[in-house]
Design a protein around this motif. Structure first.
Motif, short mmCIF file in Angstrom:
data_model
loop_
_atom_site.label_atom_id
_atom_site.label_comp_id
_atom_site.label_asym_id
_atom_site.label_seq_id
_atom_site.Cartn_x
_atom_site.Cartn_y
_atom_site.Cartn_z
N LEU A 68 38.54 96.06 141.49
CA LEU A 68 38.32 94.66 140.47
C LEU A 68 39.21 94.80 139.49
O LEU A 68 39.29 93.66 138.36
N GLU A 69 40.16 96.57 138.76
CA GLU A 69 40.02 96.40 137.63
C GLU A 69 41.55 95.94 137.68
O GLU A 69 42.19 95.43 136.59
N ASN A 104 52.07 113.26 145.41
CA ASN A 104 51.07 112.31 143.96
C ASN A 104 51.96 111.82 143.68
O ASN A 104 52.37 110.87 142.70
N CYS A 105 54.06 112.81 143.55
CA CYS A 105 54.94 112.48 143.11
C CYS A 105 55.47 111.36 143.38
O CYS A 105 55.96 110.60 143.03
N SER A 108 52.92 108.45 141.91
CA SER A 108 53.54 107.98 140.27
C SER A 108 54.45 107.73 140.40
O SER A 108 55.03 106.46 139.60
N SER A 112 55.10 102.25 137.98
CA SER A 112 55.09 101.65 138.05
C SER A 112 55.71 100.39 137.97
O SER A 112 56.27 100.31 139.42
N SER A 113 55.59 98.96 138.07
CA SER A 113 55.42 97.92 138.60
C SER A 113 57.00 97.30 137.85
O SER A 113 57.56 96.58 139.01
N THR A 114 58.15 97.94 137.49
CA THR A 114 59.31 97.86 137.47
C THR A 114 59.67 98.81 138.51
O THR A 114 60.94 98.43 138.42
N SER A 233 61.35 107.20 136.28
CA SER A 233 59.75 106.91 136.89
C SER A 233 58.86 108.03 136.94
O SER A 233 57.34 108.02 136.64
N LEU B 19 35.04 95.45 133.01
CA LEU B 19 35.50 94.57 133.44
C LEU B 19 35.09 92.78 132.97
O LEU B 19 35.45 92.29 133.33
N GLN B 122 46.36 116.13 141.20
CA GLN B 122 47.30 116.08 140.30
C GLN B 122 47.19 117.20 139.38
O GLN B 122 48.26 117.96 139.20
N GLN B 236 56.33 113.28 133.99
CA GLN B 236 56.63 112.50 133.16
C GLN B 236 55.86 111.23 134.68
O GLN B 236 56.31 111.58 135.42
N GLY B 238 55.97 106.97 134.79
CA GLY B 238 56.03 105.69 134.31
C GLY B 238 57.37 104.99 134.41
O GLY B 238 57.57 105.04 135.68
#
Lengths: 284, 281
Positions: A68-69, A104-105, A108, A112-114, A233, B19, B122, B236, B238
């Protein structure tokens, strides 16, 4: 693996001389073998052998509903299985920690969507999306797992073919869809941004890439960098040591250049793969 | 994940009401990040840390414990006596740290589960890796020290708060250490670096603006031992370029040095209090 002090000193000196125990230089990789489309029931698969490290990745697709998010995003999940075939240490729950660390690595790095556009996996906003199950099986461990896994995952995602959705019918609350079952009626994923992970290992005063198991034992600390195109990333320190800020920065630079080199090599190799080749199976 | 039947779990399949409230777009949120005078919503500059409060000896049952407040983020860490490593057959030369990072169920806007989810797992691994290089593990061979970090309230930067707090708790538990570990979180959004982001800022750093593929975004957590000038963990996520990362490294190592002074003061206070008490007796 148990190493005595003399062996450790030998490895340390070899790195210092820029002539490692197997004859490589500090920035060199061991030879790799890559095969794609080898697991018949999966939508995409790849097997990568990096000297003694052997990784098999297969991608399964299923239909799920988005969270939903994030109603516009599809899902991707990574599962790492440390088979006891690889080393006896993995017997029982022995490999669990390593498996969580790697998966997990990966998640993550792909978040990111790039790096990976999960929006392409959405079929109908808020109700239907594709979910990619990326299963990673470690068949043999010969050091440098992160790099091998990330390369194999990228190759498997490149190989993945998503069936075309012919029609989506919304009837009140009910959503019905028709998916083409033609074998070749499918599209490939865009994986140009998919991150490549490089483990940079610090031995003595020098940084090396693609450490063997013996070299991993001599390292004072290592850092895993996931590089997508030219940006980072994910960065994660592993191996229980600590690094000086300058050393960290140097290893990040080294990791970045090596990852970009690996990435272009991988993409060139994948382009050479011919769809009509008849070889099947990986125990050739 | 098996359901824990001994606990009362919340109702299944519920979602936060947030939401369904009118939401701002990413661009609008970004504009709200800074006030007109170039300060953040809580009046800080972009590279200013929040005020910090540390106290030792919160949990009387534990060997060592500490409580840390970082703005609204509240963390309790307790450290327990070394005990033999459970389920281990061979002798290990070095001691082991066992870390557990947990958000209290009520600590975040969305309710958390009792069991650790993947983010908490994590964070547990990162907490362990941040502390390991600083602890003299050879001093307690074949033993394990348990470290439990509980986030009571999460207002961003909770992982770095837990690392700093765990270090104070380890010192309070008299675990031999080479150096003190202090951690700082940096957020990168829209090519701006924010030190010690609040939850709102952290969420902005984690999401990504679809219209602009060039800008950097992400979170950096640096754990630093300032006496030895060593980074014990660098995490890091992102999508950040090298320039911003190198900038963040130097900023966060400087900030870690400042936090370390604060921690030292707190530990000295604790020792003095103990000394005064024994003098009176």
């Amino acid at each position: 693996m148990a190493l005595c002090e003399a062996e450790k000193t030998f490895i340390l000196h070899s790195v210092e001389e820029n002539f490692r125990i197997d004859g490589r230089q500090r920035g060199d990789y061991r030879p790799m073998e890559l095969e794609t489309n080898i697991v018949a029931p999966s939508f995409g698969s790849a097997r990568l052998r990096l000297a003694n490290t052997d990784v098999l990745v297969s991608v399964k697709l299923e239909i799920d509903s988005p969270t939903l998010e994030q109603p516009k995003l599809g899902k991707i999940e990574f599962f790492v299985d440390c088979s006891a075939n690889a080393t006896p240490d993995f017997e029982g729950r022995g490999g669990d920690n390593l498996a969580t660390e790697i998966s997990n690595c990966l998640s993550s790095a792909y978040k990111s969507s790039t790096a990976f556009d999960a929006g392409k996996l959405c079929i109908l906003k808020g109700s239907k999306c594709w979910k990619l199950y990326v299963d990673i099986l470690l068949l043999e461990c010969g050091g440098n797992l992160y790099d091998a896994v990330s390369l194999a995952v990228k190759a498997a995602l490149w190989d993945t073919r998503i069936p075309l959705v012919k029609s989506v019918v919304v009837d009140g609350n009910k959503v019905d869809m028709e998916v083409s079952d033609e074998l070749f009626d499918c599209e490939r994923l865009d994986v140009t941004g998919a991150p490549i992970m490089v483990t940079v290992c610090k031995i003595g005063d020098q940084c090396i890439v693609d450490p063997t198991t013996a070299e991993e034992h001599c390292s004072g600390g290592s850092v895993v960098v996931a590089v997508s195109k030219s940006n980072f990333s994910t960065i994660l320190q592993t191996g229980g040591g600590s690094l000086h800020p300058m050393t960290l920065l140097e290893s990040l630079k080294l990791g970045q250049t090596v990852a970009q080199r690996l990435d272009s090599t991988l993409i060139n190799t994948l382009k050479q793969i011919n769809d009509n080749s008849t070889d099947v199976g990986f125990l050739k | 994940m098996p359901v824990d039947l001994k606990r009362i779990n919340g109702p299944e399949n519920t979602v936060s009401y947030k939401l369904y409230t009118p939401s701002k777009t990413f661009k609008e949120e970004l504009k709200c990040l800074f006030k007109s005078n170039n300060k953040r919503q809580d009046g800080r500059n972009s590279l200013e840390h929040r005020k910090m409060f540390i106290k030792t000896g919160i949990v009387s049952q534990a060997k060592g414990s500490a409580y840390l407040e970082l703005g609204n983020t509240k963390v309790i860490v307790s450290v327990f006596d070394p005990r033999e490593i459970p389920n281990k057959t061979d002798y290990s030369q070095k001691g082991v740290l066992y870390c557990e990072f947990k958000y209290a169920t009520f600590s975040c806007p969305q309710r958390r589960n009792f069991q650790q989810d993947s983010e908490e797992k994590q964070n547990s691994i990162i907490l362990k890796q941040s502390l390991e290089p600083a602890v003299c593990l050879h001093e307690f061979p074949n033993f394990q020290v348990d470290i439990y970090a509980l986030i009571l309230e999460n207002d961003g930067s909770s992982l770095s708060a837990a690392v700093t707090c765990a270090c104070v708790a380890l010192a309070h538990a008299s675990v031999p250490m080479y150096d003190l570990v202090t951690a700082v979180t940096m957020g990168v959004v829209d090519n701006q670096i924010l030190m010690d982001p609040t939850l709102k800022e952290q969420q902005l750093c984690e999401v990504f603006d679809e219209t602009d593929t060039k800008s950097d975004h992400g979170i950096i957590v640096t754990s630093f031992m300032s006496t030895h000038q060593q980074i014990s963990q660098f995490y890091q996520t992102g999508n950040i370029n090298l320039e911003n990362i190198s900038k963040s490294i130097s900023i966060s190592t400087d900030a870690s040095g400042d936090i370390k002074l604060l921690i030292e003061k707190c530990i000295v206070n604790h020792v003095l209090k103990g000394a005064n008490k024994s003098n009176e007796e």
